[in-house]
Design an enzyme around this catalytic site. Structure first.
Site, PDB file in Angstrom:
ATOM      1  N   TRP A  95       0.841  -1.212   0.000  1.00  0.00           N
ATOM      2  CA  TRP A  95       0.000   0.000   0.000  1.00  0.00           C
ATOM      3  C   TRP A  95       0.861   1.241   0.000  1.00  0.00           C
ATOM      4  CZ3 TRP A  95      -4.123  -1.565  -1.916  1.00  0.00           C
ATOM      5  CH2 TRP A  95      -4.732  -2.756  -1.513  1.00  0.00           C
TER       6      TRP A  95
ATOM      7  N   ASP B  34      -1.768   6.921   6.091  1.00  0.00           N
ATOM      8  CA  ASP B  34      -2.770   5.932   5.706  1.00  0.00           C
ATOM      9  C   ASP B  34      -2.982   5.043   6.934  1.00  0.00           C
ATOM     10  OD1 ASP B  34      -4.208   3.759   4.789  1.00  0.00           O
ATOM     11  OD2 ASP B  34      -2.819   3.251   3.158  1.00  0.00           O
TER      12      ASP B  34
ATOM     13  N   LYS C  89     -11.921  -2.088   7.199  1.00  0.00           N
ATOM     14  CA  LYS C  89     -11.122  -2.865   8.140  1.00  0.00           C
ATOM     15  C   LYS C  89     -11.507  -2.637   9.595  1.00  0.00           C
ATOM     16  CE  LYS C  89      -8.095  -3.422   4.480  1.00  0.00           C
ATOM     17  NZ  LYS C  89      -7.451  -2.575   3.478  1.00  0.00           N
TER      18      LYS C  89
HETATM   19  C1  LIG Z   1      -6.840  -2.152   2.391  1.00  0.00           C
HETATM   20  C2  LIG Z   1      -5.851  -1.062   2.410  1.00  0.00           C
HETATM   21  C3  LIG Z   1      -5.769  -0.099   1.397  1.00  0.00           C
HETATM   22  C4  LIG Z   1      -6.641  -0.149   0.147  1.00  0.00           C
HETATM   23  O1  LIG Z   1      -7.918   0.213   0.437  1.00  0.00           O
HETATM   24  P1  LIG Z   1      -9.026   0.346  -0.725  1.00  0.00           P
HETATM   25  O2  LIG Z   1     -10.177   0.881   0.038  1.00  0.00           O
HETATM   26  O3  LIG Z   1      -9.225  -1.032  -1.285  1.00  0.00           O
HETATM   27  O4  LIG Z   1      -8.512   1.278  -1.746  1.00  0.00           O
HETATM   28  C5  LIG Z   1      -4.855   0.914   1.523  1.00  0.00           C
HETATM   29  N1  LIG Z   1      -4.035   0.983   2.592  1.00  0.00           N
HETATM   30  C6  LIG Z   1      -4.069   0.061   3.575  1.00  0.00           C
HETATM   31  C7  LIG Z   1      -3.145   0.194   4.737  1.00  0.00           C
HETATM   32  C8  LIG Z   1      -4.969  -0.985   3.510  1.00  0.00           C
HETATM   33  O5  LIG Z   1      -5.005  -1.904   4.502  1.00  0.00           O
END
Ligand SMILES: *Cc1c(COP(=O)(O)O)cnc(C)c1O
Length: 357
Positions: free
Chosen positions: A99, A166, A190
């Site tokens: 990511w 993020d 999540k």
């Molecule tokens: C799952 C995840 C993403 C991607 O998320 P999307 O909503 O599918 O774009 C980005 N960063 C992290 C840390 C993730 O766990």
């Protein structure tokens, strides 16, 4: 029978969230309508989004000057929105996983990107330390929890520039000191809600400093001005997010969530460390994620990995297969997962090990 849900995302939601969402799908706010068929401009939905934003601020103790936004496009959309809005000349990024590297790729479209450290060569099995962040960077971007590799940074970094993070897979698992942050974002699927909405927390003062033109939908100021209602927001995921936030508050807020998360993770890591059959994949224990626990079978037992997944399935344990790029196992221990499920998994590990002695 309700399964023990270890999926990495979309992932387990609290019973409270699921029940209230199911009820609202039948009859939302006593309107005689489903939440699926009401206007996002109804006063009943306005109350939902207002309360959800207020609860994010309350739970995370967000200071004045920040806005809470509910956007579409996933965390992946933020990989481009962040540099579009914040990268004037140069940004610093740390490469700690898939990511993070996706975020770096997008940022390069907008300016200089200084990748201050990377653990890519080592398969992202640790968090690089001792790196230097240039003081003239517009911001330092990091991924707090590397969902795929099971590493995590649980302390706000001390760097000589602004910070953007993020926090998709560990938001609401620790207190954040917002004073040095310009933005935080998290895909909801999540630790918050079903897929379809992204929570963005952005400091208004930090916007408007880049010269480039920004398309309306990709400009945070549009969404601040319109209270996340410039276009139709993801109504149902926002409703579910509110339920999760209420549940978090009832439990006792972030401190209690963190206590539970630490307890669950310690329980599973202890089992892995004391086993002869399983071993963790993260090389420095200090970097171990409390959200996604990644482990494999030791070389002697490697050929039994598929059998173990099947053994677990028989006990109602789902979602422990490691990410396709890593293999092995990954148990995601998000906030909604009860410690009882972790105990069921650990019992399965013990029983499987003793049948293969
Ligand atoms: C799952 C995840 C993403 C991607 O998320 P999307 O909503 O599918 O774009 C980005 N960063 C992290 C840390 C993730 O766990």
């Amino acid at each position: 029978m309700k399964k023990h849900n270890f999926y990495a995302g979309p992932s387990i939601l609290s019973e409270y969230t699921i029940r209230n969402t199911a009820d609202a799908i039948i009859n939302f706010a006593d309107m005689g309508l489903s939440i699926l068929e009401v206007s996002h401009r109804s006063k009943q939905f306005q109350a939902v989004i207002d309360e959800a934003s207020a609860m994010v601020k309350e739970l995370l103790e967000i200071p004045e000057g920040f806005h809470v936004l509910w956007l579409g496009g996933g965390a992946s959309m933020q990989f481009c929105m962040i540099p579009f809005n914040f990268l004037a000349k140069k940004a610093a990024y740390i490469d700690t996983g898939t990511w993070a590297s996706n975020a770096i790729k997008e940022a390069r479209l907008f300016g200089d990107v200084d990748v201050v450290a990377s653990s890519k060569e080592a398969g992202y099995t640790f968090i690089p330390k001792g790196f230097e962040v240039p003081a003239d960077a517009d911001y330092f971007h990091y991924t707090t929890n590397n969902t795929i590799y099971g590493t995590e940074i649980r302390k706000d970094p001390v760097v000589p520039c602004r910070i953007i993070a993020d926090m998709s897979s560990d938001i609401f698992s620790r207190k954040i000191d917002f004073s040095n942050y310009d933005a935080i974002y998290a895909g909801a699927q999540k630790n918050l809600a079903p897929a379809g909405v992204t929570l963005v927390i952005v400091r208004e003062d930090a916007l408007g400093k880049v010269d480039r033109q920004i398309p309306t939908m990709l400009d945070y100021r549009t969404h601040i001005k319109k209270g996340s209602m410039f276009n139709t927001p993801p109504v149902l995921p926002i409703f579910s997010a509110l339920q999760t936030l209420r549940y978090y508050k009832q439990l006792g807020g972030i401190a209690e969530l963190e206590r539970r998360d630490l307890e669950k993770a310690a329980y599973l890591y202890d089992a892995i460390d004391s086993s002869n059959m399983f071993e963790g994949t993260v090389t420095d224990p200090a970097d171990r994620s409390i959200m996604n626990v990644c482990f494999v079978m030791t070389p002697e037992y490697k050929n039994l990995e598929a059998d173990f997944i099947e053994f677990c399935a028989q006990r109602g344990i789902v979602g422990i297969k490691g990410h396709r790029s890593v293999g092995g196992f990954r148990a995601s221990l998000y906030n909604a997962l009860p410690i009882e499920s972790v105990k069921v998994l650990v019992d399965a590990m013990h029983d499987f090990e003793s049948t293969h002695k």
